[in-house]
Motif scaffolding. Structure first.
Motif, PDB file in Angstrom:
ATOM      1  N   PRO A  19       2.733   4.602  -0.972  1.00  0.00           N
ATOM      2  CA  PRO A  19       2.452   5.672  -1.921  1.00  0.00           C
ATOM      3  C   PRO A  19       3.554   5.735  -2.975  1.00  0.00           C
ATOM      4  O   PRO A  19       4.733   5.782  -2.646  1.00  0.00           O
ATOM      5  CB  PRO A  19       2.437   6.926  -1.039  1.00  0.00           C
ATOM      6  N   GLU A  56      -0.266   6.067  -6.974  1.00  0.00           N
ATOM      7  CA  GLU A  56      -1.020   5.054  -6.232  1.00  0.00           C
ATOM      8  C   GLU A  56      -0.935   5.363  -4.751  1.00  0.00           C
ATOM      9  O   GLU A  56       0.126   5.753  -4.243  1.00  0.00           O
ATOM     10  CB  GLU A  56      -0.429   3.661  -6.475  1.00  0.00           C
ATOM     11  N   ASN A  57      -2.044   5.183  -4.073  1.00  0.00           N
ATOM     12  CA  ASN A  57      -2.117   5.297  -2.613  1.00  0.00           C
ATOM     13  C   ASN A  57      -1.729   6.687  -2.092  1.00  0.00           C
ATOM     14  O   ASN A  57      -1.206   6.815  -0.995  1.00  0.00           O
ATOM     15  CB  ASN A  57      -1.268   4.214  -1.938  1.00  0.00           C
ATOM     16  N   LYS A  95      -8.461   5.643   7.363  1.00  0.00           N
ATOM     17  CA  LYS A  95      -9.441   5.935   6.306  1.00  0.00           C
ATOM     18  C   LYS A  95     -10.307   7.128   6.692  1.00  0.00           C
ATOM     19  O   LYS A  95     -10.590   7.998   5.864  1.00  0.00           O
ATOM     20  CB  LYS A  95     -10.325   4.708   6.051  1.00  0.00           C
ATOM     21  N   LYS A 137      -8.327  10.370   6.367  1.00  0.00           N
ATOM     22  CA  LYS A 137      -8.258  10.802   4.965  1.00  0.00           C
ATOM     23  C   LYS A 137      -9.529  11.548   4.586  1.00  0.00           C
ATOM     24  O   LYS A 137      -9.482  12.641   4.012  1.00  0.00           O
ATOM     25  CB  LYS A 137      -8.046   9.614   4.042  1.00  0.00           C
ATOM     26  N   ASN A 152       0.814  -1.213   0.000  1.00  0.00           N
ATOM     27  CA  ASN A 152       0.000   0.000   0.000  1.00  0.00           C
ATOM     28  C   ASN A 152       0.850   1.268   0.000  1.00  0.00           C
ATOM     29  O   ASN A 152       0.364   2.340   0.346  1.00  0.00           O
ATOM     30  CB  ASN A 152      -0.921   0.016   1.221  1.00  0.00           C
ATOM     31  N   ASP A 157      -6.122   0.990  10.548  1.00  0.00           N
ATOM     32  CA  ASP A 157      -6.623   1.153   9.176  1.00  0.00           C
ATOM     33  C   ASP A 157      -7.940   1.925   9.099  1.00  0.00           C
ATOM     34  O   ASP A 157      -8.092   2.807   8.256  1.00  0.00           O
ATOM     35  CB  ASP A 157      -6.770  -0.204   8.487  1.00  0.00           C
TER      36      ASP A 157
END
Length: 182
Positions: free
Chosen positions: A8, A61-62, A93, A96, A6, A89
């Motif tokens: 970036p 990505e990510n 989320k 974010k 995962n 996690d």
């Protein structure tokens, strides 16, 4: 930054190469860098065959879109990932979403520490697992945390309508984004 799966990553080319019909570039893993300065130095070193290369972020990505565009990477991206990596996690989320949709970070001018503190004050957890309705699940927690029924008799407590309370609570200013309803 958490796992390499995962991680970036950014595919960095240049506008000069792109305008010449080439997508020549390289994937850069941000976990390899301590800060933006180090990342940019490596990008420019990779594209040293061009005179004054203008970097172009052709894919990523990510990395949340509020921290990157085709022509820029926000310098606070490394602070963001450091703060996020200290969270589980579900909380990451929600963080974010909070940064992107609720508080408009980093353009709101807050430091990452202020942003994380503001998030922690607002975040009530992830709901959507143990009950059919995540809002009702939150209502149970809210009643418990506030002690709303602490002095009520057990007979009265059995008649409390959590579903109706959840409807009223969410129609009175609480949002799924604020609470992170699944």
């Amino acid at each position: 930054m958490k796992s390499s799966e995962n991680a970036p990553k950014i595919y960095v080319g240049t506008y000069g190469m792109y305008n010449s019909g080439s997508l020549f570039g390289k994937w850069f893993d941000l976990t390899d860098y301590a800060d933006a300065k180090e990342f940019y130095q490596d990008c420019y070193e990779y594209h040293r065959n061009e005179f004054d290369p203008e970097l172009m972020f052709q894919d990523w990505e990510n990395i949340p879109d509020f921290l990157i565009s085709e022509c820029s990477l926000d310098d606070k991206v490394f602070e963001y990932f450091q703060a996020r990596d200290e969270m589980d996690d579900d909380t990451a989320k929600a963080f974010k979403l909070y940064c992107e949709q609720i508080s408009n970070w980093p353009s709101n001018g807050k430091s990452i520490d202020e942003q994380a503190e503001s998030f922690q004050e607002s975040y009530r957890g992830y709901f959507g697992g143990s009950m059919m309705d995540a809002k009702v699940e939150y209502a149970y927690q809210y009643v418990d945390e506030t002690g709303m029924l602490a002095n009520a008799s057990s007979v009265l407590e059995r008649y409390f309508d959590y579903e109706a309370f959840a409807r009223d609570l969410f129609s009175d200013g609480y949002t799924g984004r604020r609470v992170c309803i699944g």
